[in-house]
Design a protein around this motif. Structure first.
Motif, mmCIF file in Angstrom:
data_model
loop_
_atom_site.group_PDB
_atom_site.id
_atom_site.type_symbol
_atom_site.label_atom_id
_atom_site.label_comp_id
_atom_site.label_asym_id
_atom_site.label_seq_id
_atom_site.Cartn_x
_atom_site.Cartn_y
_atom_site.Cartn_z
ATOM 1 N N ALA A 4 30.711 25.738 44.644
ATOM 2 C CA ALA A 4 31.743 25.322 43.960
ATOM 3 C C ALA A 4 30.983 25.161 42.703
ATOM 4 N N GLY A 5 29.881 24.528 42.095
ATOM 5 C CA GLY A 5 30.302 24.590 40.893
ATOM 6 C C GLY A 5 29.083 26.291 39.926
ATOM 7 N N PHE A 6 28.352 26.711 40.947
ATOM 8 C CA PHE A 6 28.321 28.218 40.904
ATOM 9 C C PHE A 6 29.276 28.951 40.470
ATOM 10 N N MET A 7 30.523 28.794 41.074
ATOM 11 C CA MET A 7 31.682 29.194 40.891
ATOM 12 C C MET A 7 32.256 28.561 39.399
ATOM 13 N N ILE A 8 32.073 27.212 39.086
ATOM 14 C CA ILE A 8 32.533 27.085 38.277
ATOM 15 C C ILE A 8 31.882 27.554 36.614
ATOM 16 N N PHE A 9 30.479 27.172 36.733
ATOM 17 C CA PHE A 9 29.643 27.871 35.186
ATOM 18 C C PHE A 9 29.475 29.569 35.402
ATOM 19 N N VAL A 10 29.891 30.055 36.706
ATOM 20 C CA VAL A 10 28.766 31.761 36.181
ATOM 21 C C VAL A 10 30.720 32.451 36.576
ATOM 22 N N PRO A 11 31.612 32.474 35.716
ATOM 23 C CA PRO A 11 32.737 33.276 36.358
ATOM 24 C C PRO A 11 32.428 34.461 35.999
ATOM 25 N N GLY A 12 31.381 35.221 35.199
ATOM 26 C CA GLY A 12 31.403 36.576 35.902
ATOM 27 C C GLY A 12 30.975 36.764 37.122
ATOM 28 N N VAL A 13 30.994 36.651 38.047
ATOM 29 C CA VAL A 13 30.667 36.362 39.816
ATOM 30 C C VAL A 13 32.238 36.626 39.545
ATOM 31 N N LEU A 14 33.253 36.262 39.466
ATOM 32 C CA LEU A 14 34.419 35.687 39.771
ATOM 33 C C LEU A 14 35.288 37.005 39.317
ATOM 34 N N GLN A 15 34.401 38.647 38.633
ATOM 35 C CA GLN A 15 35.488 39.580 37.826
ATOM 36 C C GLN A 15 35.125 40.538 39.354
ATOM 37 N N ALA A 16 36.312 41.058 39.046
ATOM 38 C CA ALA A 16 35.836 42.337 40.191
ATOM 39 C C ALA A 16 35.057 43.133 39.697
ATOM 40 N N CYS A 17 34.844 44.377 40.666
ATOM 41 C CA CYS A 17 33.973 45.952 40.303
ATOM 42 C C CYS A 17 34.359 46.781 38.888
ATOM 43 N N VAL A 70 38.191 45.992 36.330
ATOM 44 C CA VAL A 70 38.654 44.864 35.689
ATOM 45 C C VAL A 70 39.326 45.814 34.776
ATOM 46 N N ASN A 71 39.100 46.208 34.199
ATOM 47 C CA ASN A 71 40.426 46.708 32.843
ATOM 48 C C ASN A 71 40.755 48.145 33.158
ATOM 49 N N ALA A 72 41.501 48.658 34.474
ATOM 50 C CA ALA A 72 41.582 49.674 34.819
ATOM 51 C C ALA A 72 43.770 49.566 35.794
ATOM 52 N N THR A 73 44.191 47.870 35.097
ATOM 53 C CA THR A 73 45.026 47.381 35.364
ATOM 54 C C THR A 73 45.602 46.247 35.093
ATOM 55 N N PRO A 74 46.494 46.312 34.584
ATOM 56 C CA PRO A 74 47.306 45.281 33.820
ATOM 57 C C PRO A 74 46.925 43.656 34.358
ATOM 58 N N TYR A 75 47.043 43.762 35.882
ATOM 59 C CA TYR A 75 46.843 43.362 36.544
ATOM 60 C C TYR A 75 45.617 41.868 36.864
ATOM 61 N N LYS A 76 44.338 41.826 35.961
ATOM 62 C CA LYS A 76 43.374 41.829 36.100
ATOM 63 C C LYS A 76 43.175 40.682 36.058
ATOM 64 N N ASP A 77 43.801 39.744 35.636
ATOM 65 C CA ASP A 77 43.687 37.932 35.837
ATOM 66 C C ASP A 77 43.698 37.846 37.805
ATOM 67 N N GLY A 78 44.923 38.809 37.881
ATOM 68 C CA GLY A 78 45.116 38.524 39.292
ATOM 69 C C GLY A 78 44.134 38.914 40.168
ATOM 70 N N LEU A 79 43.317 39.406 40.087
ATOM 71 C CA LEU A 79 42.150 39.946 39.989
ATOM 72 C C LEU A 79 41.289 39.038 41.317
#
Length: 70
Positions: free
Chosen positions: A18-31, A35-44
């Protein structure tokens, strides 16, 4: 004693995850390609963030279930 140490290990690992997910948000990004290919990037981003802990939670619940059964 082993039961307690395994439970402590699982608790510590969940807190670290949980701490890793909070402090390293780059891990949560899609491939990088989508990431920028869709308007639904926040949903991803939210989908990846919510699905990463699912195996850990299921493992913890199964461990508790088996401990209660034995």
């Amino acid at each position: 004693m082993k039961k307690r140490s395994l439970a402590n290990f699982l608790n510590v690992s969940l807190v670290l995850l949980a701490g890793f997910m909070i402090f390293v948000p780059g891990v949560l990004q899609a491939c990088p390609l989508c990431v920028n290919a869709t308007p639904y990037k926040d949903g991803l981003l939210w989908a990846v963030g919510l699905l990463i802990p699912v195996p850990f939670v299921l493992s913890y619940l199964m461990y508790g279930w088996f401990q209660r059964a034995s």
